[in-house]
Design a protein around this motif. Structure first.
Motif, mmCIF file in Angstrom:
data_model
loop_
_atom_site.group_PDB
_atom_site.id
_atom_site.type_symbol
_atom_site.label_atom_id
_atom_site.label_comp_id
_atom_site.label_asym_id
_atom_site.label_seq_id
_atom_site.Cartn_x
_atom_site.Cartn_y
_atom_site.Cartn_z
ATOM 1 N N ILE A 141 0.879 -1.170 0.000
ATOM 2 C CA ILE A 141 0.000 0.000 0.000
ATOM 3 C C ILE A 141 0.908 1.209 0.000
ATOM 4 O O ILE A 141 1.691 1.405 0.922
ATOM 5 N N TYR A 142 0.824 2.007 -1.051
ATOM 6 C CA TYR A 142 1.693 3.158 -1.190
ATOM 7 C C TYR A 142 0.935 4.431 -0.852
ATOM 8 O O TYR A 142 -0.185 4.633 -1.291
ATOM 9 N N SER A 143 1.585 5.286 -0.076
ATOM 10 C CA SER A 143 0.978 6.546 0.325
ATOM 11 C C SER A 143 1.561 7.664 -0.526
ATOM 12 O O SER A 143 2.762 7.704 -0.808
ATOM 13 N N ILE A 144 0.706 8.570 -0.940
ATOM 14 C CA ILE A 144 1.113 9.705 -1.764
ATOM 15 C C ILE A 144 1.064 10.951 -0.891
ATOM 16 O O ILE A 144 0.090 11.154 -0.161
ATOM 17 N N PRO A 145 2.090 11.784 -0.909
ATOM 18 C CA PRO A 145 2.092 12.969 -0.051
ATOM 19 C C PRO A 145 0.888 13.877 -0.319
ATOM 20 O O PRO A 145 0.532 14.124 -1.465
ATOM 21 N N ALA A 146 0.280 14.334 0.764
ATOM 22 C CA ALA A 146 -0.884 15.224 0.651
ATOM 23 C C ALA A 146 -0.431 16.624 0.235
ATOM 24 O O ALA A 146 0.671 17.047 0.533
ATOM 25 N N ASN A 147 -1.302 17.304 -0.473
ATOM 26 C CA ASN A 147 -1.060 18.695 -0.835
ATOM 27 C C ASN A 147 -2.401 19.420 -0.844
ATOM 28 O O ASN A 147 -3.388 18.904 -0.343
ATOM 29 N N ASN A 148 -2.442 20.602 -1.388
ATOM 30 C CA ASN A 148 -3.687 21.376 -1.400
ATOM 31 C C ASN A 148 -4.761 20.778 -2.302
ATOM 32 O O ASN A 148 -5.935 21.070 -2.152
ATOM 33 N N PHE A 149 -4.366 19.956 -3.261
ATOM 34 C CA PHE A 149 -5.305 19.406 -4.225
ATOM 35 C C PHE A 149 -5.920 18.082 -3.754
ATOM 36 O O PHE A 149 -7.116 17.856 -3.896
ATOM 37 N N ILE A 150 -5.083 17.183 -3.249
ATOM 38 C CA ILE A 150 -5.586 15.877 -2.833
ATOM 39 C C ILE A 150 -5.362 15.676 -1.345
ATOM 40 O O ILE A 150 -4.434 16.243 -0.800
ATOM 41 N N PRO A 151 -6.142 14.934 -0.640
ATOM 42 C CA PRO A 151 -7.212 14.061 -1.098
ATOM 43 C C PRO A 151 -8.534 14.807 -1.276
ATOM 44 O O PRO A 151 -8.822 15.766 -0.591
ATOM 45 N N ILE A 152 -9.303 14.315 -2.211
ATOM 46 C CA ILE A 152 -10.670 14.790 -2.420
ATOM 47 C C ILE A 152 -11.562 13.628 -1.984
ATOM 48 O O ILE A 152 -11.858 12.728 -2.763
ATOM 49 N N ASN A 153 -11.943 13.639 -0.731
ATOM 50 C CA ASN A 153 -12.625 12.500 -0.128
ATOM 51 C C ASN A 153 -13.958 12.159 -0.775
ATOM 52 O O ASN A 153 -14.413 11.025 -0.681
#
Length: 181
Positions: A141-153
């Protein structure tokens, strides 16, 4: 052959890339075996019985797949097992095996791309091996760094799935060259 509402329904309920590729493999196996079986028996049955025989054959395949999955991949069965009988809506349409494989690859690709986008943008993760951990012994399970765009729950919810399915189908139809897209 493949019912578009069923594809859209699967796009709505699938939340991980892993579940999408497992279900896509099941789609592919089911439809390929159905097409091969119907091609073999085509000259022995009347055309008016094609639909009945294909429904019975798909029912047998889906039941066998459910038994296998419930025993060997219980986490996957718990998450999407209730939706597996929807594959019964796929009906043989007297296509060649080559045409069936090409059509399956189109829709499997559509499912995989949309669910990949849905999971990455909706949860900041990419699940490659989680429900298969019991079977393979690996977990990815790979995690992608959060930013202002994602996550869009909202994309993980049913309305978000509908929006992505609609956008995906529109893009798919535009690429295909459909005049109504």
């Amino acid at each position: 052959m493949i019912s578009i509402p069923v594809i859209i329904f699967y796009l709505i309920i699938l939340n991980t890339f892993e579940n999408a590729y497992i279900l896509s493999i099941l789609f592919f196996i089911t439809m390929l075996l159905l097409t091969c079986f119907m091609t073999l028996i085509k000259k022995y049955i009347k055309p008016k019985y094609n639909m009945i025989i294909s429904i019975i054959f798909v029912g047998i395949l889906v039941t066998l797949e459910e038994l296998f999955i419930s025993k060997y991949i219980p986490l996957f069965y718990k998450e999407v097992g209730i939706y597996l009988p929807l594959m019964m809506l796929f009906v043989y349409d007297d296509s060649s095996i080559k045409k069936t494989v090409l059509e399956l690859l189109k829709y499997v690709g559509l499912i995989l791309v949309i669910v990949l986008v849905k999971e990455v943008i909706g949860t900041n993760t990419l699940t490659l091996l989680n429900t298969l951990t019991k079977l393979t012994g690996y977990r990815a399970i790979y995690s992608i760094p959060a930013n202002n765009f994602i996550p869009i729950n909202v994309l993980i919810t049913i309305p978000g799935g509908l929006v992505l399915a609609g956008v995906g189908m529109a893009i798919f139809n535009k690429i295909k060259g459909d005049k109504n897209a």
